[in-house]
Design a protein around this motif. Structure first.
Motif, PDB file in Angstrom:
ATOM      1  N   LEU A 235       0.846  -1.185   0.000  1.00  0.00           N
ATOM      2  CA  LEU A 235       0.000   0.000   0.000  1.00  0.00           C
ATOM      3  C   LEU A 235       0.884   1.239   0.000  1.00  0.00           C
ATOM      4  CD1 LEU A 235      -3.181   0.617   2.105  1.00  0.00           C
ATOM      5  CD2 LEU A 235      -1.345   2.303   2.152  1.00  0.00           C
ATOM      6  N   LEU A 236       0.579   2.186  -0.869  1.00  0.00           N
ATOM      7  CA  LEU A 236       1.285   3.467  -0.918  1.00  0.00           C
ATOM      8  C   LEU A 236       0.422   4.522  -0.249  1.00  0.00           C
ATOM      9  CD1 LEU A 236       3.578   5.349  -1.887  1.00  0.00           C
ATOM     10  CD2 LEU A 236       2.328   5.575  -4.059  1.00  0.00           C
ATOM     11  N   HIS A 237       0.942   5.127   0.820  1.00  0.00           N
ATOM     12  CA  HIS A 237       0.229   6.174   1.563  1.00  0.00           C
ATOM     13  C   HIS A 237       0.830   7.522   1.193  1.00  0.00           C
ATOM     14  CE1 HIS A 237      -0.789   8.079   5.742  1.00  0.00           C
ATOM     15  NE2 HIS A 237      -1.523   8.582   4.762  1.00  0.00           N
ATOM     16  N   ILE A 238       0.038   8.364   0.560  1.00  0.00           N
ATOM     17  CA  ILE A 238       0.497   9.687   0.141  1.00  0.00           C
ATOM     18  C   ILE A 238      -0.112  10.728   1.079  1.00  0.00           C
ATOM     19  CG2 ILE A 238       0.563  11.354  -1.753  1.00  0.00           C
ATOM     20  CD1 ILE A 238       0.111   8.951  -3.642  1.00  0.00           C
ATOM     21  N   LYS A 239       0.751  11.482   1.746  1.00  0.00           N
ATOM     22  CA  LYS A 239       0.311  12.504   2.697  1.00  0.00           C
ATOM     23  C   LYS A 239       0.484  13.895   2.078  1.00  0.00           C
ATOM     24  CE  LYS A 239       1.817   9.975   6.865  1.00  0.00           C
ATOM     25  NZ  LYS A 239       2.615  10.111   8.119  1.00  0.00           N
ATOM     26  N   ALA A 240      -0.505  14.779   2.316  1.00  0.00           N
ATOM     27  CA  ALA A 240      -0.399  16.125   1.744  1.00  0.00           C
ATOM     28  C   ALA A 240      -0.810  17.226   2.717  1.00  0.00           C
ATOM     29  CB  ALA A 240      -1.250  16.223   0.485  1.00  0.00           C
ATOM     30  N   SER A 241      -1.048  16.886   3.981  1.00  0.00           N
ATOM     31  CA  SER A 241      -1.472  17.890   4.953  1.00  0.00           C
ATOM     32  C   SER A 241      -0.276  18.650   5.515  1.00  0.00           C
ATOM     33  CB  SER A 241      -2.231  17.231   6.108  1.00  0.00           C
ATOM     34  OG  SER A 241      -2.504  18.177   7.126  1.00  0.00           O
ATOM     35  N   VAL A 242      -0.394  19.968   5.560  1.00  0.00           N
ATOM     36  CA  VAL A 242       0.684  20.781   6.144  1.00  0.00           C
ATOM     37  C   VAL A 242       0.751  20.591   7.652  1.00  0.00           C
ATOM     38  CG1 VAL A 242       0.584  22.500   4.299  1.00  0.00           C
ATOM     39  CG2 VAL A 242      -0.796  22.834   6.372  1.00  0.00           C
ATOM     40  N   PHE A 243      -0.254  19.964   8.236  1.00  0.00           N
ATOM     41  CA  PHE A 243      -0.280  19.718   9.678  1.00  0.00           C
ATOM     42  C   PHE A 243       0.268  18.337  10.037  1.00  0.00           C
ATOM     43  CE2 PHE A 243      -3.783  22.735   8.869  1.00  0.00           C
ATOM     44  CZ  PHE A 243      -3.293  23.816   9.590  1.00  0.00           C
ATOM     45  N   GLY A 244       0.826  17.645   9.068  1.00  0.00           N
ATOM     46  CA  GLY A 244       1.441  16.352   9.336  1.00  0.00           C
ATOM     47  C   GLY A 244       0.440  15.354   9.874  1.00  0.00           C
TER      48      GLY A 244
END
Length: 200
Positions: free
Chosen positions: A4-13
């Motif tokens: 599974l590839l988890h892509i994060k994009a939140s500036v709040f981590g």
């Protein structure tokens, strides 16, 4: 073993609601499918450069003519693309910023869109070259934008992913997170939908 590839994009981590919903899903996915692998691509902690003339020039220069710097640029893009290809499932934590995707994700997409690599043009239109696979999107918003003309996030996301071959896209929404009396109910609903994905 699945990957599974988890892509994060939140500036709040990890404090971002989109990442928390995605993590809730992934934690249950790992419990249900023991021994599987999760690869994380954090677009904020490890930002992808925005396009400029040097990057675009590298993409369009034939391999045998590239400079060392151009080879480095293309190799980075190739790494991002290979992560997509290798994954059996993709999870996106996706906050809405100013009616669209975070700029970090747009930069990421710009490194995925490579003619002859992830898509090609034909007489009947563009064809994606990435093998289709499930994409779970956890979309969080401060207001209420779903199915309105102000949502330029999910329509763009689906169009881009389909352009490179990813058409199996499912979106879980958590909206109104900045509105009094709405946030907790919206998050509870989204969490319930996350749990249903795993139990299905």
């Amino acid at each position: 073993m699945s990957k599974l590839l988890h892509i994060k994009a939140s500036v709040f981590g990890d404090n971002g609601q989109s990442n928390q919903l995605a993590t809730r899903y992934i934690d249950q996915w790992q419990q249900k499918l023991l021994g599987n692998e999760v690869v994380v691509r954090d677009l904020v902690a490890d930002a992808v450069p925005h396009l400029d003339g040097e990057v675009v020039g590298a993409f369009f220069t034939p391999e045998e003519q590239r400079s060392e710097q151009q080879n480095t640029i293309v190799a980075f893009s190739d790494t991002l693309i290979q992560e997509i290809r290798d994954a059996d499932e993709i999870v996106l934590g996706l906050p809405l910023y100013n009616f669209g995707v975070p700029s970090q994700m747009k930069a990421y997409f710009d490194h995925l869109a490579r003619a002859g690599v992830t898509f090609t043009y034909t007489d009947t239109g563009p064809v994606g070259l990435i093998d289709d696979k499930p994409v779970r999107v956890f979309a969080t918003r401060g207001g209420l934008y779903k199915d309105t003309g102000m949502d330029h996030q999910v329509p763009f996301l689906k169009q881009f992913l389909g352009f490179i071959g990813l058409n199996n896209v499912e979106v879980i929404y958590a909206e109104g997170l900045s509105m009094d009396g709405v946030k907790e109910e919206a998050l509870a609903k989204a969490r319930g939908e996350v749990d249903q994905l795993i139990s299905a």
